[in-house]
Design a protein around this motif. Structure first.
Motif, PDB file in Angstrom:
ATOM      1  N   LEU A  29     -17.337  63.915 -68.255  1.00 41.08           N
ATOM      2  CA  LEU A  29     -16.013  64.546 -68.292  1.00 41.08           C
ATOM      3  C   LEU A  29     -15.867  65.563 -67.166  1.00 41.08           C
ATOM      4  N   GLY A  30     -16.934  66.347 -66.933  1.00 40.62           N
ATOM      5  CA  GLY A  30     -16.881  67.336 -65.846  1.00 40.62           C
ATOM      6  C   GLY A  30     -16.701  66.676 -64.492  1.00 40.62           C
ATOM      7  N   ARG A  31     -17.454  65.603 -64.260  1.00 46.52           N
ATOM      8  CA  ARG A  31     -17.318  64.877 -62.995  1.00 46.52           C
ATOM      9  C   ARG A  31     -15.919  64.284 -62.864  1.00 46.52           C
ATOM     10  N   ALA A  32     -15.405  63.742 -63.977  1.00 49.19           N
ATOM     11  CA  ALA A  32     -14.086  63.124 -63.937  1.00 49.19           C
ATOM     12  C   ALA A  32     -13.004  64.155 -63.618  1.00 49.19           C
ATOM     13  N   VAL A  33     -13.096  65.318 -64.260  1.00 47.54           N
ATOM     14  CA  VAL A  33     -12.102  66.371 -64.001  1.00 47.54           C
ATOM     15  C   VAL A  33     -12.186  66.829 -62.548  1.00 47.54           C
ATOM     16  N   GLY A  34     -13.415  67.038 -62.061  1.00 48.05           N
ATOM     17  CA  GLY A  34     -13.577  67.454 -60.668  1.00 48.05           C
ATOM     18  C   GLY A  34     -13.046  66.416 -59.700  1.00 48.05           C
ATOM     19  N   THR A  35     -13.365  65.144 -59.964  1.00 44.41           N
ATOM     20  CA  THR A  35     -12.865  64.056 -59.111  1.00 44.41           C
ATOM     21  C   THR A  35     -11.344  63.999 -59.143  1.00 44.41           C
ATOM     22  N   ALA A  36     -10.770  64.150 -60.352  1.00 42.45           N
ATOM     23  CA  ALA A  36      -9.315  64.084 -60.483  1.00 42.45           C
ATOM     24  C   ALA A  36      -8.641  65.195 -59.695  1.00 42.45           C
ATOM     25  N   LEU A  37      -9.150  66.407 -59.830  1.00 42.05           N
ATOM     26  CA  LEU A  37      -8.542  67.537 -59.123  1.00 42.05           C
ATOM     27  C   LEU A  37      -8.638  67.361 -57.613  1.00 42.05           C
ATOM     28  N   LEU A  38      -9.810  66.904 -57.151  1.00 41.06           N
ATOM     29  CA  LEU A  38      -9.992  66.708 -55.716  1.00 41.06           C
ATOM     30  C   LEU A  38      -9.059  65.622 -55.182  1.00 41.06           C
ATOM     31  N   MET A  39      -8.991  64.496 -55.895  1.00 37.46           N
ATOM     32  CA  MET A  39      -8.156  63.394 -55.430  1.00 37.46           C
ATOM     33  C   MET A  39      -6.682  63.756 -55.483  1.00 37.46           C
ATOM     34  N   LEU A  40      -6.265  64.487 -56.520  1.00 39.92           N
ATOM     35  CA  LEU A  40      -4.863  64.911 -56.608  1.00 39.92           C
ATOM     36  C   LEU A  40      -4.522  65.861 -55.466  1.00 39.92           C
ATOM     37  N   ALA A  41      -5.448  66.750 -55.132  1.00 34.51           N
ATOM     38  CA  ALA A  41      -5.206  67.673 -54.025  1.00 34.51           C
ATOM     39  C   ALA A  41      -5.076  66.915 -52.705  1.00 34.51           C
ATOM     40  N   ILE A  42      -5.985  65.964 -52.480  1.00 35.57           N
ATOM     41  CA  ILE A  42      -5.932  65.182 -51.239  1.00 35.57           C
ATOM     42  C   ILE A  42      -4.649  64.361 -51.166  1.00 35.57           C
ATOM     43  N   LEU A  43      -4.290  63.699 -52.268  1.00 34.95           N
ATOM     44  CA  LEU A  43      -3.073  62.880 -52.285  1.00 34.95           C
ATOM     45  C   LEU A  43      -1.828  63.733 -52.040  1.00 34.95           C
TER      46      LEU A  43
END
Length: 281
Positions: A29-43
């Motif tokens: 879950l922690g990895r998923a949240v971190g990945t989501a935040l990073l990808m949303l920021a990049i997008l």
């Protein structure tokens, strides 16, 4: 009778260990949240910069304009309902293609590992399917298959097939020589080695294929909807482009992107949990 069945020759699930699986789930879950935040920021950054570079307010719509279109306009509720309905169709088509592509890739990978002639026959076909644009293959697919569901499965499955096949084959061939020797000493043949050792060892590669294939299946579904079914988000985007409904185009692209990201993250969480159960993490 072979003694192989009574011997653990690969990672075997040990059952819930409470803290172990709990930590794995928390880590996932922690990895998923971190990945989501990073990808949303990049997008978001790429989106805003692209709109600024285009400098055409009729064609390029920024986040604020899409938000207003989806939530502030008078007919926003109706628009959201139409997009959600179309998204449901697209996700259904993607699920069909994902299942077909992953099943074909898994079976083909197993046969390739078991037989060199199969590899010689299958890999060139997979490369051709990967290299030829699907737009060029679609008329042939329409001629070969009369059922629309099968057509969708083939088009979307082709997108999934090749990367999944390559990853799974590599994973199945990652068995160490020592483990292979153990299976052979206890009378196991190639099939026993594949089932008892190679497949458990290939779990990381299998889940990597799943993560790659989820967005690919959605891409294939969009293409199938554009060229074959005339339904779902793929058809909605094409129709919106033809009618210059650019807000709707951007809204559809945003929704599909978020759906792809969400499914990717779900696959990542499941991967962390399952691999922890099998002692792979």
């Amino acid at each position: 009778m072979s003694e192989l069945s009574g011997i653990s020759t690969g990672p075997v699930p040990t059952g819930p260990t409470g803290g172990g699986t709990g930590r794995a789930l928390a880590t996932g879950l922690g990895r998923a949240v971190g990945t989501a935040l990073l990808m949303l920021a990049i997008l978001t950054v790429v989106w805003v910069v692209s709109v600024a570079l285009v400098d055409n307010t009729f064609v390029a719509k920024g986040p604020a304009e899409v938000y207003e279109f989806l939530f502030a306009d008078d007919d926003a509720a109706q628009t959201r309902a139409q997009i959600v309905t179309a998204l449901g169709v697209t996700l259904g088509d993607a699920a069909i293609g994902f299942a077909a592509g992953m099943l074909a890739a898994t079976v083909a990978a197993a046969l390739i590992v078991l037989s060199k002639p199969v590899e010689t026959a299958v890999m060139p076909v997979a490369l051709i399917l990967r290299a030829v644009p699907l737009i060029a293959l679609t008329p042939i697919i329409r001629l070969l298959f009369s059922d629309e569901l099968v057509r969708v499965a083939v088009v979307s499955g082709i997108v999934v097939l090749f990367p999944a096949l390559v990853n799974i084959v590599q994973g199945l061939r990652s068995v160490s020589a020592q483990m292979s020797d153990v299976v052979h000493v206890y009378g196991g043949g190639p099939l026993a080695l594949l089932v008892k050792v190679a497949f458990p060892s290939a779990l990381p590669a299998l889940f990597a294929s799943v993560r790659i294939s989820v967005p690919g299946a959605i891409t294939g579904a969009l293409l199938a909807e554009w060229l074959i079914t005339g339904q779902g988000i793929g058809s909605m985007v094409v129709n919106a482009v033809g009618q210059s409904e650019n807000n709707l185009v951007w809204a559809c692209v945003l929704v599909v992107t978020l759906a792809s990201l969400a499914l990717y993250l779900v696959a990542q969480i499941v991967e962390s949990f399952v691999l922890a159960r099998y002692g792979r993490r």
